[in-house]
Design a protein around this motif. Sequence first.
Motif, mmCIF file in Angstrom:
data_model
loop_
_atom_site.group_PDB
_atom_site.id
_atom_site.type_symbol
_atom_site.label_atom_id
_atom_site.label_comp_id
_atom_site.label_asym_id
_atom_site.label_seq_id
_atom_site.Cartn_x
_atom_site.Cartn_y
_atom_site.Cartn_z
ATOM 1 N N GLN A 165 0.847 -1.188 0.000
ATOM 2 C CA GLN A 165 0.000 0.000 0.000
ATOM 3 C C GLN A 165 0.891 1.250 0.000
ATOM 4 O O GLN A 165 2.025 1.225 0.491
ATOM 5 N N PRO A 166 0.406 2.396 -0.514
ATOM 6 C CA PRO A 166 1.211 3.641 -0.571
ATOM 7 C C PRO A 166 1.358 4.276 0.815
ATOM 8 O O PRO A 166 0.914 5.412 1.056
ATOM 9 N N MET A 167 1.975 3.571 1.714
ATOM 10 C CA MET A 167 2.106 4.044 3.086
ATOM 11 C C MET A 167 3.262 5.041 3.177
ATOM 12 O O MET A 167 4.214 4.996 2.407
ATOM 13 N N PRO A 225 -2.820 5.757 2.898
ATOM 14 C CA PRO A 225 -3.851 6.292 1.988
ATOM 15 C C PRO A 225 -4.419 5.245 1.027
ATOM 16 O O PRO A 225 -5.190 5.602 0.120
ATOM 17 N N GLY A 226 -4.017 3.958 1.223
ATOM 18 C CA GLY A 226 -4.499 2.910 0.325
ATOM 19 C C GLY A 226 -5.933 2.494 0.618
ATOM 20 O O GLY A 226 -6.651 3.126 1.398
ATOM 21 N N LYS A 227 -6.310 1.385 0.058
ATOM 22 C CA LYS A 227 -7.687 0.913 0.157
ATOM 23 C C LYS A 227 -7.853 -0.283 1.089
ATOM 24 O O LYS A 227 -8.994 -0.638 1.421
ATOM 25 N N VAL A 228 -6.750 -0.905 1.492
ATOM 26 C CA VAL A 228 -6.850 -2.051 2.387
ATOM 27 C C VAL A 228 -5.889 -1.851 3.555
ATOM 28 O O VAL A 228 -4.909 -1.099 3.469
ATOM 29 N N ALA A 229 -6.172 -2.521 4.665
ATOM 30 C CA ALA A 229 -5.280 -2.460 5.823
ATOM 31 C C ALA A 229 -3.963 -3.149 5.485
ATOM 32 O O ALA A 229 -3.938 -4.151 4.763
ATOM 33 N N ASP A 230 -2.885 -2.579 6.042
ATOM 34 C CA ASP A 230 -1.561 -3.108 5.700
ATOM 35 C C ASP A 230 -0.682 -3.092 6.962
ATOM 36 O O ASP A 230 -0.989 -2.450 7.968
#
Length: 807
Positions: free
Chosen positions: A33-35, A62-67
């Motif tokens: 994810q774009p963390m 800011p992504g769409k899934v938990a990471d």
Amino acid sequence: MIASSSFRLALAACLLSSVRIARADVLQATLDQPMFEVSHTVDVRIEDGVATYKVKRQFANPGKVADEAHLEIDLPTGAAATGLRIRAKDRWYDGELMERDKAAKLYQELTGFGAAQPKDPALLAWMWADKLSLQVFPVMPGQVSTVEYTLTVPTRYAGGRYWMSYPRTAADGSAGLALATPIISVHPAWGNAMTAITVDGKRAAPDTAVVLTPPIRQPWQDAVGADASASYVASAIEIPASSHTAKPVTTATLTLELHHTYKSDLRIELLAPSGQHVVVFDRKGGGDNNVIGTFPVMFPAPTPQSGTWRLVVSDHAGLDNGSIDKWSLQLGETTATATDTPVFIPDAPETSNDAGLAAIAVEPPPIATWTARLGKVVASDLHAFGRLEVDTAPQLVPLPKHASLVFVIDASFSVTLAMIDAQLAIVKTYVAHVPDAQVAIVVYRRAATALWSGFLSASPAILSPNVDDARRAGKLALGNGSSLDAGLALAAQTLAKRTGPRRIIVMTDRRLRTTLTAPAVAATLDKLPADIVVHAIAPQLDNDDRVQLTRDDKDPLAPVATRHHGIFVELAGMPDVKERLAPTEKARPPDADREARRRRRLHARRAGAARGRGPPPVRQGEDRPRARDAGRRDVERSGAQGRLRRRRVLALDRRVRVRRGRVSRPVRRRAAQGRVHGARGLAGDLVRRLRARHAPVEDRPHRARQRQRGGLWHGLGPRRPGRRPPDPARSARADRPQGLRRRDAARRRLARPARDRDHARRDRRRGGHAGRRAARDLPARDRLARPARCALRSRARGVRRRSRPVS
């Protein structure tokens, strides 16, 4: 271990078995994810020599899934992880210390990557001595996760300051996801807003945030050809230009104390001011630790000593770090030690995110004398670790406030005017550290006197003009005697009625009269109050521009200070201004010897002609005696004894500089008399005028008695003045009957040239005492050249006198 319905946290207590390559702080997302890191703040609190770092870091997804956020962390030098907590909404949950395998298994269960459901855990584990691994899960989409870990670091005490470090991070590094720039705040447990704190050499206020920006590339890195894959630090020594450092050197001796694990990671170079650099140590020693010892250094070409010398240390492998604790450099007679240590050596960079270590220095709390700390850690039944730290106060005794100072200055003939200037320079330097003090100055010779009554402010605007006035008034002139005991007694008397801190600073050249012993001098202060501190200084005028203060408790005069809470020191490295004149330049013009030899030759020729050997040879300019001849003798009476003596006379008919027997100020000849002469080389009235107009000047000690008796050092050369040995012929003439003596005097008067006879007639016309004195002061022409006709006339006149009838 702490558990809740929504949260489990574990803190690994030992090193993980699978160690990846060490890198700078690197952020990665497990699910890509774009963390990125939102903030990175550090609060440092220092108490009892231990620094506690509270590091708070926030990660946004800011992504769409938990990471999962995975962060590799560089540690400060000597740090250990001692705490971990994570924030869930408005509540903080503390971690629990447990064994590695158990913590790893529990984290796997809680993350959902195993059989259990995600429960917001965090795992902090050791990777290496200076590396941690932090895992945080989950970082929910569109939200920020906050984690805080605690580091405990023992500080280093060096140079009167506490030292510690913290890793910088290059925010624009290309490795991994974006990181935030660290912001650090230092909170000492003592002091106030004025407590001195420096971060990377720049002043910072307590409790104030400082941004740890990456350092700029330094010129010395280009000089050594810095490699991007290694970390570089440098420590500098500044050697000022002086007479001792003017000669270039080709060799040097480096003394080094460097602590580092795996010293084979290191390369050590010495960079000279000229730009030459020599490799001192190059990645040797395998897995051994520390580089300590003395290393000879050879330069390929002569290099100047003065300038900035740098010790450059580079780390070329990961996983280890250390520090330059101490180093010094010997160049010929000059030895210098670095004052900017310790310098922390960061681990070799593995990614572009690494920006080295920031050095933090904090002023310590007030320490009366020294303090100590002892720590102990039991690792097992067979092994334990201990640490003892001893801190000494950077200033053992604070400077006195509103002190009363009495400086005792030596002004005897055994010192010089340059020594007087050196002692006044010591006074000026001393009072610069206590500008609120009150100052008195005592000068001792045969007796002790004060330059002024009472005390004056130590402010330069008040003290300096009063010292200058005393010098112009002759109060600092050299004199006979060296009564150090009298100076100390007057200083004690001056301080008797003062209150508050009191000090006596006495200066001496250690030369005392034979009847005054060192114990007798020390006994002068036996009744001194116990609260008065006495320091003794022996200045050394060695023309050395390296100031050195050496304590000497074995000196015979040391008890003067040590019995009264002070020290006896020898202060070297002070200028010695001396007049270096040739002996013949002390009392006559440079051409006096040449003139004297020419005059003696002329006298010899004319004396031969007077004895009937024919007329003297005449050269141009030698037809008659010249007034400027420096070899003429004059006859005068020596007071009531009535004996005759001869003195060499310095005759002046052009501008000649005379001052206390030395060439100095113009003096014109006396036009009426045509010649300047007197009992001591100059006319008596001229001597009196010179004494009145000129202040005394420094001279050698054996001239003191001569100055007191007559002022000027007379004589035409280096010989000591004194009476001529008695002349038997002259003594025989003095015993002749008075009539014959008068006849001989008449003959001598007739033998003078016409000009001198005219002067004699004029003096006789004056009559009385003035005429006799003028006739007496005329130069005698005893045995000088006389024309043949004058000799014949003298003999004829004597015949007439003898043929006169007797009535």
